[in-house]
Design a protein around this motif. Structure first.
Motif, short mmCIF file in Angstrom:
data_model
loop_
_atom_site.label_atom_id
_atom_site.label_comp_id
_atom_site.label_asym_id
_atom_site.label_seq_id
_atom_site.Cartn_x
_atom_site.Cartn_y
_atom_site.Cartn_z
N VAL A 1 14.04 -13.69 -21.23
CA VAL A 1 15.42 -13.17 -21.44
C VAL A 1 15.46 -11.59 -21.08
CG1 VAL A 1 16.94 -12.69 -23.49
CG2 VAL A 1 15.77 -14.84 -23.22
N PRO A 2 14.86 -10.59 -21.25
CA PRO A 2 15.10 -9.26 -20.89
C PRO A 2 15.40 -9.32 -19.48
CG PRO A 2 13.43 -9.34 -22.59
CD PRO A 2 13.60 -10.60 -22.19
N ARG B 1 13.55 -5.92 -26.43
CA ARG B 1 11.98 -6.24 -26.74
C ARG B 1 11.45 -6.79 -25.41
NH1 ARG B 1 10.72 -5.67 -31.66
NH2 ARG B 1 12.63 -5.08 -33.22
N ARG B 2 10.23 -6.81 -25.41
CA ARG B 2 9.41 -7.31 -24.31
C ARG B 2 8.25 -8.42 -24.79
NH1 ARG B 2 10.81 -7.39 -19.12
NH2 ARG B 2 12.72 -6.01 -18.88
N CYS B 3 8.77 -9.44 -25.61
CA CYS B 3 7.66 -10.36 -26.10
C CYS B 3 7.02 -10.79 -24.72
CB CYS B 3 8.46 -11.48 -26.88
SG CYS B 3 9.37 -10.81 -28.37
N TYR C 1 5.86 -13.55 -23.57
CA TYR C 1 6.15 -15.00 -23.11
C TYR C 1 7.62 -14.94 -22.46
CZ TYR C 1 8.08 -14.99 -27.81
OH TYR C 1 8.59 -14.55 -28.73
N CYS C 2 8.32 -13.78 -22.73
CA CYS C 2 10.05 -14.00 -22.80
C CYS C 2 10.43 -13.60 -21.57
CB CYS C 2 10.51 -13.57 -23.85
SG CYS C 2 12.18 -14.02 -24.09
N CYS D 1 18.39 -7.81 -24.36
CA CYS D 1 17.30 -7.51 -25.20
C CYS D 1 16.49 -6.44 -24.78
CB CYS D 1 16.43 -9.01 -25.32
SG CYS D 1 15.23 -8.71 -26.88
N ARG E 1 5.06 -9.18 -30.62
CA ARG E 1 6.13 -9.47 -31.45
C ARG E 1 6.43 -8.31 -32.32
NH1 ARG E 1 10.28 -12.41 -31.01
NH2 ARG E 1 10.51 -13.08 -32.96
N GLN F 1 20.66 -11.34 -28.95
CA GLN F 1 19.10 -11.71 -28.95
C GLN F 1 18.37 -11.21 -30.22
OE1 GLN F 1 18.40 -14.02 -27.18
NE2 GLN F 1 19.90 -13.80 -25.31
FE1 SF4 Z 1 14.01 -10.60 -27.07
FE2 SF4 Z 1 13.95 -12.73 -28.56
FE3 SF4 Z 1 12.78 -12.76 -25.88
FE4 SF4 Z 1 11.79 -11.40 -28.00
S1 SF4 Z 1 11.68 -13.69 -27.71
S2 SF4 Z 1 12.25 -10.65 -25.54
S3 SF4 Z 1 13.36 -10.63 -28.97
S4 SF4 Z 1 15.04 -12.42 -26.42
#
Ligand code: SF4
Ligand code: 5AD
Length: 433
Positions: A150-151, A143-145, A147-148, A141, A271, A185
């Motif tokens: 995942v990246p 994006r750099r939300c 809170y997240c 992913c 977001r 993602q």
């Molecule tokens: Fe990526 Fe989804 Fe995490 Fe945002 S919430 S950084 S779009 S995986």
């Protein structure tokens, strides 16, 4: 995504002659696939791994950890659970068959982590015999939300070549798969960060890579339903909406995480859209197809979320008429920007907000599902329910769970027509007709 990775590992292990145990007590090896999105999921995985490693057995159990938590914590996991057999990072699960061969030769404490997001051959193996399958099209992913995590663990975006994806879908269709779910993602970003290669066939109705891929997948003989997840509102371009409108195989359902209904919170979350942008995407999607259903993810108790901002999430959920929603209590993830902010909403208040949204969603789910009573829906039969084998369940095009009586005529993977006679917030009940 994890279900898909687990299936891939199972298929790789089948292929080299391992057999599946019916339950963990009969197993020689247990592999735990992990998620890092919330702290609780990690705690559960660590707790489970610890328990399994401590179990008294004649033949000590080999326990392995794969996936996002293995990627995030790396070899540090061995300090917490020294008896672990192996750990494997988020894109390295293709090495598990080789690791098990080393384990059989007596090795322990093996770590294969790699860099998050390295470009390696991630396996895309499938188990035989299903009727619905996931197909990964986009890894990572960009994006750099705020809170997240995942990246950090899944790395930057990388799209698979279109021709490779199509080959996989063709092979699946030939093996009896009728429904595919394209995975990423931020799945509509397909082909945006690296070029994907389509064949030169003329006559495509689309220029953007993702709608074009949808069109190509719909062209595969035998694929009756196409789903894709997870979506981001920024991907709801005119072409995407047109694809949803014009390609009948695309299911009239989207999981479109909103996270919050407050513009201020959305901004701090990074977001990249406002409440109005989100609702605009919803209106366009719902106008594209009759009976379009929408599900979403929401976070309650993000740092600084006030009561009024929470109320905006409530009203957004009602305006968007979510058919279903997953509600998460905010969980600070180490290294993310939000983790630097004060986790200002108390646990009790997060719990309360969570309960309020769940109760709202229950009422809304009931109200929306009641509209299906008396109608006939096409159901892709998944199989018998665990409690009563005469009761089968399947999914409607809107991705609603439909429970129906099966007196033996219906096989898994068949499309059947079911007349709905009763509704609950998350389930429809009916009879075959
Ligand atoms: Fe990526 Fe989804 Fe995490 Fe945002 S919430 S950084 S779009 S995986
Ligand atoms: N805390 C709580 N929920 C989170 N999610 C992602 N990160 C967090 C976090 N730190 C939720 C989002 C996302 C879903 C997969 O998990 O709602 O859409």
């Amino acid at each position: 995504m994890n279900v898909n990775d687990s299936e891939s590992v199972a298929a790789l292990l089948d292929a080299v002659g391992h057999t599946r145990a019916d339950n963990e007590n009969d197993a020689d090896v247990v592999i735990i696939n992990t998620c890092s999105v919330r702290g609780k999921a990690e705690d559960k995985a660590l707790g489970k791994a610890g328990l399994l490693c401590a179990a008294k057995r004649e033949q000590p159990l080999v326990v392995g950890i794969m996936g996002c938590m293995a990627q995030r914590l790396g070899e540090g996991i061995f300090e917490r659970i020294p008896k672990l057999g192996f750990i494997v990072g988020a894109r390295r699960h293709g090495s598990i068959p080789g690791i098990l061969a080393r384990i059989a030769a007596g090795e322990r404490g093996i770590a294969e982590i790699g860099e998050a997001g390295e470009i390696v051959d991630v396996p895309h193996a499938h188990l035989d015999g299903g009727h619905a399958a996931f197909v990964t099209i986009l890894l990572g992913c960009n994006r750099r939300c705020a809170y997240c995590i995942v990246p950090d663990v899944r790395g930057p975006e990388h799209s698979r070549a279109a021709l490779e994806v199509l080959e996989e879908v063709r092979t699946l269709a030939a093996a009896g798969i009728r429904e595919v779910t394209l995975l990423g993602q931020s799945v509509m970003n397909y082909g945006r960060t690296n070029r994907v290669w389509f064949d030169g066939s003329a006559g495509t109705n689309f220029t953007e890579p993702f709608p074009r891929l949808l069109e190509a997948v719909a062209g595969v003989e035998g694929i009756e339903r196409i789903r894709f997840t997870s979506a981001h509102p920024s991907g709801c371009s005119d072409e995407l909406v047109r694809a949803v409108r014009d390609i009948p195989q695309i299911a009239p359902h989207l999981h479109l995480p909103v996270q919050s209904g407050s513009d201020r919170i959305l901004k701090v979350m990074r977001r990249g859209y406002t409440r109005a942008d989100y609702l605009n995407a919803v209106v366009r999607l719902k106008a594209a197809r009759a009976d379009f259903s929408l599900t979403s993810d929401v976070i309650v108790g993000f740092p600084g979320e006030s009561e009024a901002e929470f109320e905006q999430t409530r009203t957004l959920m009602e305006e968007a008429e979510f058919d279903n929603a997953f509600i998460f209590k905010y969980s600070p993830r180490p290294g993310t920007p939000a983790a630097e902010m004060e986790d200002s909403v108390s646990e009790e208040e997060k719990m309360r907000r969570n309960q309020v949204l769940l109760a709202d969603q229950d009422r809304r789910g009931q109200r929306l599902n009641d509209l299906w009573v008396g109608r006939t829906v096409e159901v892709l039969a998944d199989g018998p329910s665990l409690r009563n084998p005469a009761r089968w369940s399947g999914r409607s095009p809107q991705n609603k769970i439909v429970v129906f009586e099966n007196t033996g005529q219906v096989a898994k993977g068949e499309l059947v027509m079911v007349k709905i006679d009763r509704a609950a917030p998350q389930t429809l009940y009916g009879k075959r007709c």
